[in-house]
Design a protein around this motif. Structure first.
Motif, PDB file in Angstrom:
ATOM      1  N   PRO A  53       0.781  -1.245   0.000  1.00 30.89           N
ATOM      2  CA  PRO A  53       0.000   0.000   0.000  1.00 30.89           C
ATOM      3  C   PRO A  53       0.808   1.288   0.000  1.00 30.89           C
ATOM      4  O   PRO A  53       1.763   1.425   0.750  1.00 30.89           O
ATOM      5  N   VAL A  54       0.398   2.206  -0.885  1.00 35.52           N
ATOM      6  CA  VAL A  54       1.029   3.532  -0.952  1.00 35.52           C
ATOM      7  C   VAL A  54       0.002   4.636  -0.672  1.00 35.52           C
ATOM      8  O   VAL A  54       0.281   5.813  -0.825  1.00 35.52           O
ATOM      9  N   TYR A  55      -1.202   4.235  -0.245  1.00 32.27           N
ATOM     10  CA  TYR A  55      -2.287   5.201  -0.031  1.00 32.27           C
ATOM     11  C   TYR A  55      -2.041   6.029   1.238  1.00 32.27           C
ATOM     12  O   TYR A  55      -1.244   5.652   2.107  1.00 32.27           O
ATOM     13  N   GLN A  56      -2.795   7.108   1.340  1.00 34.26           N
ATOM     14  CA  GLN A  56      -2.732   7.958   2.533  1.00 34.26           C
ATOM     15  C   GLN A  56      -3.062   7.125   3.774  1.00 34.26           C
ATOM     16  O   GLN A  56      -4.050   6.400   3.789  1.00 34.26           O
ATOM     17  N   ASP A  60      -0.386   3.099  11.249  1.00 36.49           N
ATOM     18  CA  ASP A  60      -0.409   2.270  12.449  1.00 36.49           C
ATOM     19  C   ASP A  60       0.063   0.864  12.112  1.00 36.49           C
ATOM     20  O   ASP A  60       0.741   0.218  12.886  1.00 36.49           O
ATOM     21  N   ASP A  61      -0.300   0.378  10.918  1.00 28.67           N
ATOM     22  CA  ASP A  61       0.135  -0.948  10.457  1.00 28.67           C
ATOM     23  C   ASP A  61       0.830  -0.806   9.098  1.00 28.67           C
ATOM     24  O   ASP A  61       0.496  -1.485   8.135  1.00 28.67           O
ATOM     25  N   ASN A  62       1.803   0.118   9.059  1.00 30.24           N
ATOM     26  CA  ASN A  62       2.616   0.317   7.847  1.00 30.24           C
ATOM     27  C   ASN A  62       1.805   0.388   6.562  1.00 30.24           C
ATOM     28  O   ASN A  62       2.067  -0.316   5.588  1.00 30.24           O
ATOM     29  N   GLY A  63       0.770   1.229   6.552  1.00 27.80           N
ATOM     30  CA  GLY A  63       0.040   1.497   5.318  1.00 27.80           C
ATOM     31  C   GLY A  63      -1.144   0.594   5.079  1.00 27.80           C
ATOM     32  O   GLY A  63      -1.931   0.836   4.155  1.00 27.80           O
ATOM     33  N   TYR A  64      -1.309  -0.462   5.892  1.00 27.40           N
ATOM     34  CA  TYR A  64      -2.482  -1.329   5.745  1.00 27.40           C
ATOM     35  C   TYR A  64      -3.664  -0.780   6.547  1.00 27.40           C
ATOM     36  O   TYR A  64      -4.646  -1.470   6.778  1.00 27.40           O
ATOM     37  N   ASP A  65      -3.552   0.473   6.969  1.00 26.24           N
ATOM     38  CA  ASP A  65      -4.648   1.206   7.615  1.00 26.24           C
ATOM     39  C   ASP A  65      -4.839   2.489   6.797  1.00 26.24           C
ATOM     40  O   ASP A  65      -4.130   3.463   6.970  1.00 26.24           O
ATOM     41  N   ILE A  66      -5.799   2.450   5.875  1.00 21.98           N
ATOM     42  CA  ILE A  66      -5.896   3.504   4.854  1.00 21.98           C
ATOM     43  C   ILE A  66      -6.907   4.574   5.250  1.00 21.98           C
ATOM     44  O   ILE A  66      -8.054   4.272   5.585  1.00 21.98           O
ATOM     45  N   TYR A  69      -8.325   6.318   0.135  1.00 22.78           N
ATOM     46  CA  TYR A  69      -8.005   5.347  -0.918  1.00 22.78           C
ATOM     47  C   TYR A  69      -7.637   6.005  -2.249  1.00 22.78           C
ATOM     48  O   TYR A  69      -7.199   5.316  -3.167  1.00 22.78           O
ATOM     49  N   ARG A  70      -7.844   7.299  -2.367  1.00 24.14           N
ATOM     50  CA  ARG A  70      -7.571   7.947  -3.656  1.00 24.14           C
ATOM     51  C   ARG A  70      -6.448   8.975  -3.553  1.00 24.14           C
ATOM     52  O   ARG A  70      -6.351   9.890  -4.362  1.00 24.14           O
ATOM     53  N   ASP A  71      -5.608   8.805  -2.537  1.00 23.05           N
ATOM     54  CA  ASP A  71      -4.478   9.725  -2.400  1.00 23.05           C
ATOM     55  C   ASP A  71      -3.255   8.921  -1.949  1.00 23.05           C
ATOM     56  O   ASP A  71      -3.377   7.775  -1.518  1.00 23.05           O
ATOM     57  N   ILE A  72      -2.085   9.535  -2.064  1.00 21.26           N
ATOM     58  CA  ILE A  72      -0.818   8.873  -1.770  1.00 21.26           C
ATOM     59  C   ILE A  72      -0.302   9.332  -0.409  1.00 21.26           C
ATOM     60  O   ILE A  72      -0.415  10.506  -0.056  1.00 21.26           O
ATOM     61  N   MET A  73       0.282   8.396   0.344  1.00 21.95           N
ATOM     62  CA  MET A  73       0.873   8.743   1.633  1.00 21.95           C
ATOM     63  C   MET A  73       1.929   9.830   1.442  1.00 21.95           C
ATOM     64  O   MET A  73       2.799   9.700   0.573  1.00 21.95           O
ATOM     65  N   THR A  74       1.849  10.861   2.255  1.00 17.78           N
ATOM     66  CA  THR A  74       2.735  12.024   2.094  1.00 17.78           C
ATOM     67  C   THR A  74       4.205  11.610   2.025  1.00 17.78           C
ATOM     68  O   THR A  74       4.969  12.115   1.193  1.00 17.78           O
ATOM     69  N   GLU A  75       4.617  10.693   2.880  1.00 17.21           N
ATOM     70  CA  GLU A  75       6.022  10.250   2.894  1.00 17.21           C
ATOM     71  C   GLU A  75       6.431   9.597   1.573  1.00 17.21           C
ATOM     72  O   GLU A  75       7.606   9.588   1.225  1.00 17.21           O
ATOM     73  N   PHE A  76       5.463   9.029   0.860  1.00 17.32           N
ATOM     74  CA  PHE A  76       5.781   8.324  -0.388  1.00 17.32           C
ATOM     75  C   PHE A  76       5.759   9.244  -1.602  1.00 17.32           C
ATOM     76  O   PHE A  76       6.199   8.848  -2.680  1.00 17.32           O
ATOM     77  N   GLY A  77       5.197  10.457  -1.451  1.00  9.63           N
ATOM     78  CA  GLY A  77       5.154  11.378  -2.583  1.00  9.63           C
ATOM     79  C   GLY A  77       3.745  11.831  -2.891  1.00  9.63           C
ATOM     80  O   GLY A  77       2.913  11.963  -1.997  1.00  9.63           O
TER      81      GLY A  77
END
Length: 560
Positions: A53-56, A60-66, A69-77
């Protein structure tokens, strides 16, 4: 002959973005980092990237807590970074399969923020809420991460269900509006150009609506929810609906994480005419050797049992459904440390043996980042070195609860813990293995000076080059993809052997899982004089009745 599909002929490479490549020095891997390393994957020859997962997410569980669903995690870009990475991958002929996590969301997702506000909120039924029972939890289910599966929420004086962390409330698939939201989101990504989904714990999306108590075993505090959560009453109905509304509209690869699914279940999830998924992941082989402490063990396994698990799945799905093949992933320890031998003497040879054994079976093979380099488990000396919520909760329950002493628990976590797969990728022998110029979010395995990509890509005898050859063979020879699998010497305590047959072509695969040397008798008319497609030794040592196997030797004989 069975129907040909691109995903049957593909080799998939799993990327755990947080640990793959950091482009901006913040210590966290990101999308630009992945883009910068696509040429390496092109060189390896893989066809598909499965992107964890790369979603926002609040992480808490390394990205498996979203949380979106339509945005990217800030740390990933950014979403633009994602589009650029996808375009570059496609330019190189590499497909991208994303991780679909829809058994649960984050408690910070706007749906849940709304849901907990009041009992009559329009989003209330997007989640599973229940009244207290006798002043306590609605039932006795335990969470997969330890503790109760229910969390009390003061605002409405009710409990919500979370099969994982309390920050991962389970979505209510009984609600058609929720299902439509999921299908709309999947369509949105499909139209963006992705090539499919790996579906996290998808076999858990339908719960038994009676919510009965589970059986309490041994000294456990909580009841076993699996009969009421795994492969639930409406799961096939939901997946058929998902296929009809979304999947069938795209030329996708879909693979479901099959928690609790057996061969018969797999025939329904991935059956040729079932119109659900292309394949599922089984856990039977990686769950071998479990103890009274559940997954926590020294990681040892019985080879005959391992062979029988693969035989059961290969025989059971032949001609009716498709297998997925893997030794490790983001939730498992490193393959060479668990199933091979990660000592200096045998690490390379046993890593090549494991690769041979898996890649010649029938099914789509998955490589987890660093597996192609023979990356190993890391021997941590202290619990402060771990980041995984599952490990932290296990420490609380087992050491805090007085069930295991700290030294034994550390041995178990070093052998089987999920962080083994999450220590950063080894790119070269510079600081932090070339993963980051900053401080990595989790420390690097100390053996990176010896085990890294830069040392292997141009070495014809390296593990990397061996994987490259395996992938080339798969692309060239239909028998490796479509040939029928047949176990051989199934009761042999040390050797994993099988044949593959397609028309008048036949392969005999033999893999020594021990450092002991031994004689081995070939079967089906093979003599050892046949063409050797690939081997981790240069020659064949013949005996009167067959061949002589050296430590961790692997051979694939071919005849037509």
């Amino acid at each position: 002959m069975e129907e040909k599909k691109w995903w049957k002929e593909a080799v998939v490479y799993q990327i755990y973005p947080r640990s793959f490549m950091d482009s901006n020095g913040d210590g966290v891997g990101d999308l630009r980092g992945i883009k910068s390393r696509l040429s390496y994957l092109k060189l390896l020859g893989i066809d598909v990237i499965w992107l964890s997962p790369v979603y926002q997410s609040p992480n808490d569980d390394n990205g498996y807590d979203i949380s979106d669903y339509r945005d990217i995690m800030t740390e990933f870009g950014t979403i633009e970074d994602f589009d650029e990475m996808l375009a570059e991958a496609h330019k190189l002929g590499i497909k991208i399969v994303m991780d679909l996590v829809v058994n649960h969301s984050s408690d910070e997702h706007r749906w849940f923020v709304e849901s907990r506000k009041s009992k009559d909120n329009p989003y209330r039924d997007y989640y599973i809420w229940r009244e207290a029972r006798d002043g306590k939890e609605p039932n006795n289910w335990g969470s997969c991460f330890g503790g109760s599966a229910w969390e009390y929420d003061q605002t409405t004086d009710m409990y919500y269900l979370h099969m994982f962390s309390k920050k991962q409330p389970d979505l209510n698939w009984e609600n058609p509006k929720l299902r439509q939201e999921v299908y709309d989101m999947m369509t949105w990504w499909g139209e963006r150009g992705i090539d499919g989904f790996r579906m996290d714990v998808i076999t858990m999306i339908s719960k038994d609506q009676r919510f009965p108590d589970g059986v309490v075993r041994g000294n456990e505090k909580f009841g076993d929810s699996s009969p009421y959560v795994n492969n639930g009453p409406r799961v096939h109905e939901y997946l058929k609906e998902m296929n009809e509304k979304v999947i069938s509209r795209f030329d996708w690869m879909t693979v479901g994480e099959g928690a609790g699914a057996g061969v018969e279940d797999a025939k329904r999830y991935a059956g040729t005419n079932e119109n659900e998924l292309d394949m599922i992941f089984t856990f039977e082989h990686v769950n071998l050797g479990q103890t009274q402490y559940g997954k926590w063990s020294d990681g040892s396994f019985d080879l005959v049992e391992l062979k029988k698990v693969f035989q059961k799945w290969e025989d059971g799905l032949e001609g009716v459904a498709w297998n997925s093949l893997y030794w490790d992933n983001h939730d498992q320890p490193r393959a060479v440390s668990r199933f091979g031998n990660d000592s200096e003497e045998y690490r390379e040879i046993s890593a090549k043996m494991l690769a041979t054994c898996l890649h010649f079976m029938k099914g789509t093979p998955y490589i987890y980042q660093g597996e192609e380099l023979g990356m190993t488990n890391r021997k941590c000396r202290d619990f402060s070195e771990f980041r995984d919520i599952e490990i932290k909760n296990a420490y609380r329950d087992f050491v805090g609860g007085g069930i295991l002493d700290e030294e034994t628990m550390l041995k178990f976590v070093n052998a089987i813990g999920r962080d083994n797969a999450r220590f950063p990728m080894h790119w070269d022998d510079s600081d932090n293995a070339g993963f980051t110029t900053g401080t990595p979010w989790i420390s690097v395995n100390e053996n990176y000076k010896k085990i890294n990509a830069a040392a292997q890509v141009n070495d014809p005898d390296s593990i990397f080059s061996y994987y490259k050859k395996l992938i080339e063979l798969r692309h060239q020879m239909e028998i490796i993809v479509y040939g029928v699998y047949k176990s051989k010497a199934i009761e042999h305590p040390d050797v994993f052997a099988y044949t593959r047959t397609l028309g008048d072509e036949k392969l005999f695969v033999v893999c020594n899982f021990r450092e002991q040397e031994m004689d081995f008798t070939l079967e089906d008319g093979f003599t050892g004089d046949e063409k050797v497609l690939i081997s981790n030794y240069d020659d064949v040592v013949k005996t009167e009745n067959g061949i002589y196997l050296r430590p961790y030797e692997a051979k694939v004989f071919y005849r037509k």
